[in-house]
Design a protein around this motif. Structure first.
Motif, mmCIF file in Angstrom:
data_model
loop_
_atom_site.group_PDB
_atom_site.id
_atom_site.type_symbol
_atom_site.label_atom_id
_atom_site.label_comp_id
_atom_site.label_asym_id
_atom_site.label_seq_id
_atom_site.Cartn_x
_atom_site.Cartn_y
_atom_site.Cartn_z
ATOM 1 N N UNK A 1 1.744 -7.888 -1.075
ATOM 2 C CA UNK A 1 1.128 -6.878 -1.943
ATOM 3 C C UNK A 1 1.369 -5.502 -1.312
ATOM 4 N N UNK A 2 1.878 -4.588 -2.148
ATOM 5 C CA UNK A 2 2.199 -3.244 -1.674
ATOM 6 C C UNK A 2 1.217 -2.274 -2.326
ATOM 7 N N UNK A 3 0.580 -1.429 -1.519
ATOM 8 C CA UNK A 3 -0.455 -0.548 -2.070
ATOM 9 C C UNK A 3 -0.135 0.899 -1.754
ATOM 10 N N UNK B 1 -3.474 -12.301 3.763
ATOM 11 C CA UNK B 1 -3.511 -12.088 5.212
ATOM 12 C C UNK B 1 -2.807 -10.766 5.504
ATOM 13 N N UNK B 2 -3.091 -10.167 6.647
ATOM 14 C CA UNK B 2 -2.572 -8.833 6.953
ATOM 15 C C UNK B 2 -1.030 -8.797 6.875
ATOM 16 N N UNK B 3 -0.396 -9.890 7.241
ATOM 17 C CA UNK B 3 1.085 -9.942 7.220
ATOM 18 C C UNK B 3 1.636 -9.868 5.791
ATOM 19 N N UNK B 4 0.764 -10.025 4.797
ATOM 20 C CA UNK B 4 1.232 -9.938 3.400
ATOM 21 C C UNK B 4 0.930 -8.566 2.791
ATOM 22 N N UNK B 5 0.273 -7.684 3.572
ATOM 23 C CA UNK B 5 -0.207 -6.421 3.000
ATOM 24 C C UNK B 5 0.639 -5.241 3.508
ATOM 25 N N UNK B 6 1.148 -4.462 2.590
ATOM 26 C CA UNK B 6 1.988 -3.302 2.925
ATOM 27 C C UNK B 6 1.331 -2.031 2.366
ATOM 28 N N UNK B 7 0.635 -1.279 3.242
ATOM 29 C CA UNK B 7 0.005 -0.024 2.809
ATOM 30 C C UNK B 7 1.025 1.096 3.016
ATOM 31 N N UNK B 8 1.322 1.796 1.921
ATOM 32 C CA UNK B 8 2.414 2.775 1.965
ATOM 33 C C UNK B 8 1.934 4.166 2.340
ATOM 34 N N UNK C 1 4.587 0.517 7.860
ATOM 35 C CA UNK C 1 3.431 0.428 6.961
ATOM 36 C C UNK C 1 2.157 0.477 7.794
ATOM 37 N N UNK C 2 1.051 0.775 7.130
ATOM 38 C CA UNK C 2 -0.175 1.075 7.864
ATOM 39 C C UNK C 2 -1.069 -0.160 7.933
#
Ligand SMILES: NC(=O)c1ccc[n+]([C@@H]2O[C@H](COP(=O)([O-])OP(=O)(O)OC[C@H]3O[C@@H](n4cnc5c(N)ncnc54)[C@H](OP(=O)(O)O)[C@@H]3O)[C@@H](O)[C@H]2O)c1
Length: 446
Positions: free
Chosen positions: A126-128, A151-158, A396-397
């Motif tokens: 998931x990209x946010x 999980x954090x490894x699936x999360x992409x904060x832009x 990513x953050x």
């Protein structure tokens, strides 16, 4: 190059970001052969805006054929049930969900999407987009919600600034060269200036911007990211975990010492309101209270409706010993290293040399060497989309990093102090000049 099979779902795939950045970036990546594994790109929005077909038709023809529109309201569960039927057919494919919608819709979308994905074993990401939260409390709440389903490894904060060549080159220049890293500390550096000046006003974003302002829109993310890259310690290994660990560490040592807010003349008319204390300009003196940077101020300045666009980090070195100056009766300029992101992507090193004419003992003149960064990619989003596809989270953050970023600015959010008013089109407001003059220095604007 990504060969594994994946589909991309862009929530808000008819909006401004999708049209201006995401689709053009995807198109360039596709035509260069980077998207080998791409099965389909789905744009999800309530209505297929008139120009969506046009946007897609302008893409590389091959990519255009892979693009579909799905009518969708992220708030309503019935649309997710329909989406579930589609996802059931994509067995084994990685699913990438890009949230290019208003941040006010993030919670509903994450909750509904998370619920839907529980029944599916597909790998997912998931990209946010930014803004991630509006303050520390809401960012924590959003992190908690995300961690309920991903999980954090699936999360992409832009933060798209991290996709910029120059920002990445701050890291490379520092940690790949002994000549620079050795002097990157309080013994040699006088201060650092970080600028993100814009000539545009709030444009069509007035309603959104008026709830946000420059601290949330620029300082909390892009400016502090530039600071983190400039000030961080070298990571134990060049890996995403260790790079992000060091950024979090330096942000936790960072505090704002003083801050001034401004608003451009005519802002109220642009936004269509009679009263607003929202800042369109901010300058801040920031201290990084650790061993390397103790006593070295970082001056940050960002604003709208100014004379020109200028985004850069300038590292200003200390003056030379005074005996030389007294002898010559002139004052050499301080050496500087400038990383410019806009209008150009370049590095400039400024130093003193003897003038080309005149005697051996003469006042030195300022000289500079410039290097323009060559890049395979036109746009930061190309770099970031490719990293998402390839699963590299370095740019990513992380959840603890986003919270550390909010912690730095938290005290200055929603303070009701009235911003000063500055005329449109000026280089820098006079209040910002005074802000630095109090410390005996001036802004470098070249
Ligand atoms: N634009 C930029 O340059 C930029 C830069 C950095 C970050 N961002 C961030 O990117 C995100 C998107 O910004 P944007 O400028 O593209 O916004 P935008 O132009 O307003 O587009 C919003 C998109 O969301 C869709 N949408 C709205 N309500 C919806 C709903 N209930 N269900 C499904 N779709 C819905 C809209 O289509 P419908 O109205 O037809 O549903 C449209 O496709 C925001 O978080 C923004 O902060 C944007």
């Amino acid at each position: 190059m990504a060969n594994k099979s994946f589909s991309l779902f862009i929530f808000g795939g008819t909006g401004d970001l999708a049209k201006k950045k995401l689709f053009p970036s995807l198109s360039r990546l596709y035509s260069k052969g980077y998207l080998q594994g791409l099965d389909k790109v789905y744009s999800l929005a309530r209505s297929k805006r008139e120009d969506w077909e046009q946007v897609v038709c302008q893409l590389d023809r091959g990519l255009g054929k892979l693009c579909n529109f799905i009518p969708f309201d992220v708030k309503e569960w019935k649309y997710y049930s329909e989406l579930e039927k589609l996802i059931s057919q994509l067995k084994g494919q990685e699913l990438i969900f890009f949230l290019s919608i208003s941040p006010y819709l993030y919670e509903d979308t994450i909750r509904n999407l998370g619920r839907l994905l529980r029944n599916h074993p597909n790998p997912r990401k998931i990209v946010i987009e930014k803004p991630f939260g509006f303050d520390l409390k809401s960012a924590k709440k959003l992190n908690d919600l995300l961690h309920r389903y991903f999980i954090e490894e699936e999360i992409y904060r832009i933060d798209h600034f991290l996709g910029k060549d120059t920002v990445q080159n701050i890291f490379s220049l520092r940690f790949s060269n002994t000549i620079f890293e050795g002097i990157w500390n309080r013994n040699f550096i006088d201060h650092v200036q970080i600028l993100a000046l814009e000539s545009v006003n709030v444009e069509g974003r007035g309603e959104f911007y008026n709830k946000v302002g420059a601290i949330r829109d620029m300082l909390q993310n892009h400016m502090l990211q530039m600071l983190a890259f400039t000030a961080m310690e070298p990571p134990a290994y060049f890996s995403e975990k260790f790079i992000r660990d060091e950024k979090v560490k330096v942000l936790r040592s960072t505090r704002i010492e003083k801050l001034k807010k401004g608003q451009y003349e005519g802002y109220l008319e642009d936004v269509g309101t009679q009263y607003s204390n929202t800042e369109t300009f901010v300058c801040a003196k920031v201290m990084v209270e650790n061993f390397r940077w103790y006593g070295v101020p970082f001056y940050l300045m960002t604003g709208k409706a100014l004379k020109k666009k200028l985004t850069q980090v300038t590292v200003v070195f200390k003056e030379i010993p005074q005996s030389f100056v007294r002898l010559l009766d002139c004052k050499p300029h301080q050496n500087r290293i400038t990383f410019q992101m806009a209008p150009q992507s370049k590095l400039t090193i400024t130093f003193e040399l003897r003038p080309p004419t005149g005697g051996f003992i003469a006042c030195p003149v300022e000289t500079s060497m410039e290097y323009t960064f060559p890049s395979e990619f036109e746009e930061a989003y190309e770099v970031l989309l490719l990293d998402v596809i390839e699963g590299d989270q370095s740019l990513f953050i992380r959840s603890d990093e986003i919270e550390a970023l909010w912690e730095v600015v938290q005290t200055y959010l929603d303070t009701e102090d009235k911003p000063f008013i500055y005329p449109r089109g000026i280089e820098v407001p006079e209040q910002a000049v005074d802000f630095l003059q109090e410390d005996g220095i001036f802004w470098y604007l070249q």
